[in-house]
Design a protein around this motif. Structure first.
Motif, PDB file in Angstrom:
ATOM      1  N   ALA A   1       5.709  15.257  -2.306  1.00 54.23           N
ATOM      2  CA  ALA A   1       4.873  14.901  -3.463  1.00 54.23           C
ATOM      3  C   ALA A   1       4.366  13.468  -3.405  1.00 54.23           C
ATOM      4  O   ALA A   1       3.484  13.094  -4.182  1.00 54.23           O
ATOM      5  CB  ALA A   1       5.663  15.115  -4.756  1.00 54.23           C
ATOM      6  N   VAL A   2       4.907  12.646  -2.514  1.00 58.06           N
ATOM      7  CA  VAL A   2       4.449  11.262  -2.400  1.00 58.06           C
ATOM      8  C   VAL A   2       3.102  11.233  -1.684  1.00 58.06           C
ATOM      9  O   VAL A   2       2.963  11.737  -0.567  1.00 58.06           O
ATOM     10  CB  VAL A   2       5.471  10.389  -1.633  1.00 58.06           C
ATOM     11  CG1 VAL A   2       4.892   8.999  -1.385  1.00 58.06           C
ATOM     12  CG2 VAL A   2       6.770  10.279  -2.412  1.00 58.06           C
ATOM     13  N   GLY A   3       2.114  10.619  -2.309  1.00 59.68           N
ATOM     14  CA  GLY A   3       0.786  10.494  -1.719  1.00 59.68           C
ATOM     15  C   GLY A   3       0.363   9.046  -1.603  1.00 59.68           C
ATOM     16  O   GLY A   3       0.998   8.139  -2.156  1.00 59.68           O
ATOM     17  N   GLU A   4      -0.735   8.829  -0.917  1.00 65.79           N
ATOM     18  CA  GLU A   4      -1.235   7.476  -0.692  1.00 65.79           C
ATOM     19  C   GLU A   4      -1.470   6.733  -2.007  1.00 65.79           C
ATOM     20  O   GLU A   4      -1.171   5.542  -2.127  1.00 65.79           O
ATOM     21  CB  GLU A   4      -2.530   7.549   0.121  1.00 65.79           C
ATOM     22  CG  GLU A   4      -3.123   6.214   0.485  1.00 65.79           C
ATOM     23  CD  GLU A   4      -4.409   6.345   1.284  1.00 65.79           C
ATOM     24  OE1 GLU A   4      -5.042   5.306   1.557  1.00 65.79           O
ATOM     25  OE2 GLU A   4      -4.796   7.492   1.618  1.00 65.79           O
ATOM     26  N   ALA A   5      -1.981   7.432  -3.004  1.00 70.37           N
ATOM     27  CA  ALA A   5      -2.293   6.788  -4.283  1.00 70.37           C
ATOM     28  C   ALA A   5      -1.045   6.381  -5.057  1.00 70.37           C
ATOM     29  O   ALA A   5      -1.140   5.597  -6.012  1.00 70.37           O
ATOM     30  CB  ALA A   5      -3.140   7.729  -5.142  1.00 70.37           C
ATOM     31  N   ASP A   6       0.128   6.890  -4.650  1.00 68.76           N
ATOM     32  CA  ASP A   6       1.370   6.567  -5.364  1.00 68.76           C
ATOM     33  C   ASP A   6       1.968   5.234  -4.923  1.00 68.76           C
ATOM     34  O   ASP A   6       2.944   4.767  -5.536  1.00 68.76           O
ATOM     35  CB  ASP A   6       2.411   7.668  -5.131  1.00 68.76           C
ATOM     36  CG  ASP A   6       1.949   9.019  -5.628  1.00 68.76           C
ATOM     37  OD1 ASP A   6       1.256   9.047  -6.667  1.00 68.76           O
ATOM     38  OD2 ASP A   6       2.263  10.030  -4.977  1.00 68.76           O
ATOM     39  N   LEU A   7       1.424   4.618  -3.861  1.00 69.26           N
ATOM     40  CA  LEU A   7       2.050   3.455  -3.249  1.00 69.26           C
ATOM     41  C   LEU A   7       1.318   2.167  -3.581  1.00 69.26           C
ATOM     42  O   LEU A   7       0.091   2.114  -3.538  1.00 69.26           O
ATOM     43  CB  LEU A   7       2.093   3.620  -1.721  1.00 69.26           C
ATOM     44  CG  LEU A   7       2.805   4.854  -1.177  1.00 69.26           C
ATOM     45  CD1 LEU A   7       2.736   4.861   0.342  1.00 69.26           C
ATOM     46  CD2 LEU A   7       4.251   4.920  -1.650  1.00 69.26           C
ATOM     47  N   VAL A   8       2.082   1.133  -3.884  1.00 72.10           N
ATOM     48  CA  VAL A   8       1.536  -0.222  -4.027  1.00 72.10           C
ATOM     49  C   VAL A   8       2.366  -1.147  -3.151  1.00 72.10           C
ATOM     50  O   VAL A   8       3.575  -0.948  -2.967  1.00 72.10           O
ATOM     51  CB  VAL A   8       1.554  -0.705  -5.495  1.00 72.10           C
ATOM     52  CG1 VAL A   8       0.601   0.115  -6.334  1.00 72.10           C
ATOM     53  CG2 VAL A   8       2.958  -0.652  -6.081  1.00 72.10           C
ATOM     54  N   ARG A   9       1.714  -2.160  -2.594  1.00 76.69           N
ATOM     55  CA  ARG A   9       2.389  -3.090  -1.693  1.00 76.69           C
ATOM     56  C   ARG A   9       3.537  -3.812  -2.398  1.00 76.69           C
ATOM     57  O   ARG A   9       3.421  -4.215  -3.555  1.00 76.69           O
ATOM     58  CB  ARG A   9       1.406  -4.125  -1.161  1.00 76.69           C
ATOM     59  CG  ARG A   9       0.562  -3.659   0.008  1.00 76.69           C
ATOM     60  CD  ARG A   9       1.315  -3.721   1.316  1.00 76.69           C
ATOM     61  NE  ARG A   9       0.472  -3.356   2.441  1.00 76.69           N
ATOM     62  CZ  ARG A   9       0.928  -3.193   3.682  1.00 76.69           C
ATOM     63  NH1 ARG A   9       2.227  -3.349   3.934  1.00 76.69           N
ATOM     64  NH2 ARG A   9       0.116  -2.866   4.666  1.00 76.69           N
ATOM     65  N   ALA A  10       4.633  -3.960  -1.695  1.00 76.98           N
ATOM     66  CA  ALA A  10       5.770  -4.741  -2.179  1.00 76.98           C
ATOM     67  C   ALA A  10       6.062  -5.854  -1.177  1.00 76.98           C
ATOM     68  O   ALA A  10       5.455  -5.920  -0.105  1.00 76.98           O
ATOM     69  CB  ALA A  10       6.988  -3.846  -2.361  1.00 76.98           C
ATOM     70  N   GLU A  11       6.981  -6.712  -1.530  1.00 77.84           N
ATOM     71  CA  GLU A  11       7.315  -7.861  -0.692  1.00 77.84           C
ATOM     72  C   GLU A  11       7.944  -7.409   0.622  1.00 77.84           C
ATOM     73  O   GLU A  11       8.805  -6.529   0.653  1.00 77.84           O
ATOM     74  CB  GLU A  11       8.291  -8.754  -1.453  1.00 77.84           C
ATOM     75  CG  GLU A  11       8.395 -10.161  -0.942  1.00 77.84           C
ATOM     76  CD  GLU A  11       9.241 -11.026  -1.870  1.00 77.84           C
ATOM     77  OE1 GLU A  11      10.389 -10.647  -2.137  1.00 77.84           O
ATOM     78  OE2 GLU A  11       8.727 -12.057  -2.339  1.00 77.84           O
ATOM     79  N   ALA A  12       7.527  -8.022   1.719  1.00 77.38           N
ATOM     80  CA  ALA A  12       8.078  -7.700   3.034  1.00 77.38           C
ATOM     81  C   ALA A  12       9.319  -8.538   3.309  1.00 77.38           C
ATOM     82  O   ALA A  12       9.613  -9.520   2.628  1.00 77.38           O
ATOM     83  CB  ALA A  12       7.029  -7.942   4.116  1.00 77.38           C
ATOM     84  N   GLY A  13      10.066  -8.143   4.330  1.00 75.31           N
ATOM     85  CA  GLY A  13      11.199  -8.915   4.812  1.00 75.31           C
ATOM     86  C   GLY A  13      11.059  -9.133   6.308  1.00 75.31           C
ATOM     87  O   GLY A  13      10.236  -8.496   6.964  1.00 75.31           O
ATOM     88  N   VAL A  14      11.849 -10.042   6.856  1.00 77.26           N
ATOM     89  CA  VAL A  14      11.868 -10.268   8.295  1.00 77.26           C
ATOM     90  C   VAL A  14      13.311 -10.161   8.776  1.00 77.26           C
ATOM     91  O   VAL A  14      14.204 -10.830   8.253  1.00 77.26           O
ATOM     92  CB  VAL A  14      11.280 -11.637   8.684  1.00 77.26           C
ATOM     93  CG1 VAL A  14      11.355 -11.838  10.196  1.00 77.26           C
ATOM     94  CG2 VAL A  14       9.830 -11.752   8.217  1.00 77.26           C
TER      95      VAL A  14
END
Length: 388
Positions: free
Chosen positions: A327-340
Motif C-alpha cells: 500500500a506504500v506509494g510514491e505520494a506517501d513519502l516525504v524526505r527525512a533527515e539522512a545519516g552517515v
C-alpha cells in the motif's frame, strides 16, 4: 585518581566516559561539534536491536544482546521514552525462506527470542505486510538515543566536558597523553578515541596506524505522511543480504509515532556528507586513494549503482518499500533527515563486520562502531574501561 581523555561526544564516547567515571576516574570529553550526539547517534532510526543478525560470539552479538537489556533499563530508570515493540523480518518470496531460516538459527545461537511464523500470523502483527513467511523478534525496541546522550551528560556533571574542542594533535610524553585543542593542551593518563567518522584519523594523530580506514556511507530516509502512518504498526525489515553489512530498506515506527523508511546506502562525498552537495575534496581524495574502495566497487558495483538510482528516485525508493507493504506509494513519502555510517574497510575491500577496537600504550581506539553500537553502547563502555 587517573585522568582519562575521551575524544567523541556521541553515545559511545559518552557511555565510555560515564563508565570510567563510575570506576573512579576523572574525565575530560572532547567533542568537536557545538552539541552532543551530532552525527551517527543523532541521525539513526532509534532502533534498540535484539542481536539476531551478528556472528555468534562476536562483539556485536554479545554487546547487542546485553545492550538491548541494559540500554532499555537505563532509559526506563532515567525517564527516557523507550518501547519494546518487537519487529518482523519478512521473506517476500520463496527463495528468501532459506535465509530467513538461517537468521532464525542465528537468533537462537545468540540467545535472541524469535520465532518463525506464517504469512497469516505476520498479518496479525502488521495487517498491511506482504510476505510468504516471517520471523517475529520480540525484544527489538525503539528509544530516543539523543535523549540517552543528554542523560549521560547529566551523569557526568562535575567532569570536564568540552564542546567545540576538536583534537588537533596528540602526543605521548612518558606516562602522559597530551591532546592539543583550539583552547589549549589537555593532559591525561590515558586516551580513548570514540571519534566515529574520524576515528581512523584520530588514531593516526596519536601515532597508531589503524588496520582499517573509515569509508562514509550515507543512509537516506523518507518518512510516511502523517495520514499514512497507520500502514505500519511497528518495525518491518526485509531478509538481509549476508554479503553486506546493511540491513536493507525497512519501515520503522519511531518513538514519536512517525514512520521512517530507509535507509539506502550510498558513498558519501564528505565524512559528514548528509546531502549529495556536501563535498569535501580531501575526503573524496582519501576514499579514491584507498585501495579497498576500488576492490569493493568491483565486487558490488551493481549493488552500488542500484543504491545510487534509488537515492535519486523516490519512485524506486517507494517500490522497494512496496515489496514489504504494497500500500506504500510514491505520494506517501516525504524526505527525512539522512545519516552517515562510519564503516571501517580493510585494504582488501572487505567491510569490517564486527566492532573493531585497537590499543596502544595508554590508548584505546574504537575504530568500527556502526549499528548496533548505539544499542550496545553501555556494554562497549564496560569493555573499553576494562582495556584501560
Amino acid at each position: 585518581m587517573r585522568q582519562v581523555i575521551v575524544i567523541g561526544g556521541g553515545i559511545v564516547g559518552l557511555s565510555v566516559a560515564r563508565e570510567l567515571a563510575l570506576r573512579g576516574n576523572a574525565i575530560t570529553v572532547l567533542e568537536k561539534e557545538a552539541g552532543w550526539a551530532a552525527h551517527q547517534t543523532g541521525h539513526n532510526s532509534g532502533v534498540l536491536h535484539a542481536g539476531l543478525y551478528y556472528k555468534p560470539g562476536s562483539l556485536k552479538a554479545r554487546m547487542s544482546v546485553a545492550g538491548n537489556a541494559s540500554m532499555a533499563r537505563y532509559a526506563q530508570d532515567n525517564g527516557i521514552p523507550v518501547e519494546i515493540c518487537g519487529k518482523l523480518v519478512v521473506a517476500t518470496s520463496n527463495d528468501e525462506i532459506p535465509r530467513l531460516h538461517a537468521l532464525a538459527s542465528r537468533a537462537e545461537a545468540n540467545g535472541v527470542p524469535a520465532k518463525l511464523i506464517t504469512a497469516f500470523e505476520a498479518r496479525s502483527y502488521e495487517p498491511e505486510v506482504s510476505c510468504v513467511a516471517a520471523l517475529r523478534v520480540e525484544t527489538t525496541g525503539i528509544v530516543d538515543f539523543p535523549a540517552v546522550c543528554a542523560s549521560l551528560v547529566r551523569d557526568l556533571d562535575g567532569h570536564d566536558l568540552r564542546l567545540q574542542s576538536p583534537a588537533l594533535a596528540i602526543r605521548t610524553r612518558g606516562s602522559r597523553v597530551e591532546v592539543a585543542t583550539p583552547q589549549g593542551v589537555v593532559s591525561g593518563d590515558a586516551l580513548v578515541n570514540c571519534a566515529g567518522l574520524h576515528s581512523d584519523r584520530v588514531a593516526r594523530l596519536a601515532g597508531l596506524e589503524p588496520s582499517a580506514t573509515i569509508v562514509p556511507f550515507r543512509g537516506e530516509y523518507y518518512e510516511l505522511r502523517p495520514e499514512r502512518r497507520d500502514l505500519v504498526r511497528g518495525l518491518i525489515y526485509p531478509v538481509p543480504d549476508p554479503a553486506l553489512p546493511f540491513l536493507g530498506v525497512h519501515l520503522t515506527r519511531m518513538i514519536d509515532g512517525s514512520v521512517h523508511a530507509g535507509p539506502n546506502a550510498v558513498l558519501a562525498l564528505r565524512r559528514e556528507g548528509y546531502r549529495w552537495r556536501d563535498i569535501t575534496l580531501g575526503d573524496v581524495a582519501d576514499v579514491a586513494r584507498f585501495p579497498g574502495t576500488w576492490k569493493l566497487a568491483r565486487r558490488f558495483g551493481r549493488t552500488g549503482v542500484d543504491e545510487v538510482l534509488r537515492s535519486l528516485s523516490r519512485k524506486r525508493f517507494a517500490a522497494s518499500l512496496a515489496r514489504l507493504v504494497p500500500a506504500v506509494g510514491e505520494a506517501d513519502l516525504v524526505r527525512a533527515e539522512a545519516g552517515v555510517r562510519a564503516q571501517a574497510m580493510l585494504p582488501d575491500g572487505s567491510l569490517v563486520d564486527d566492532f573493531l577496537i585497537e590499543s596502544a600504550p595508554h590508548q584505546v581506539h574504537v575504530l568500527n562502531a556502526p549499528s548496533p553500537a548505539a544499542t550496545g553502547a553501555l556494554e562497549i563502555a564496560k569493555h573499553v574501561a576494562d582495556l584501560i
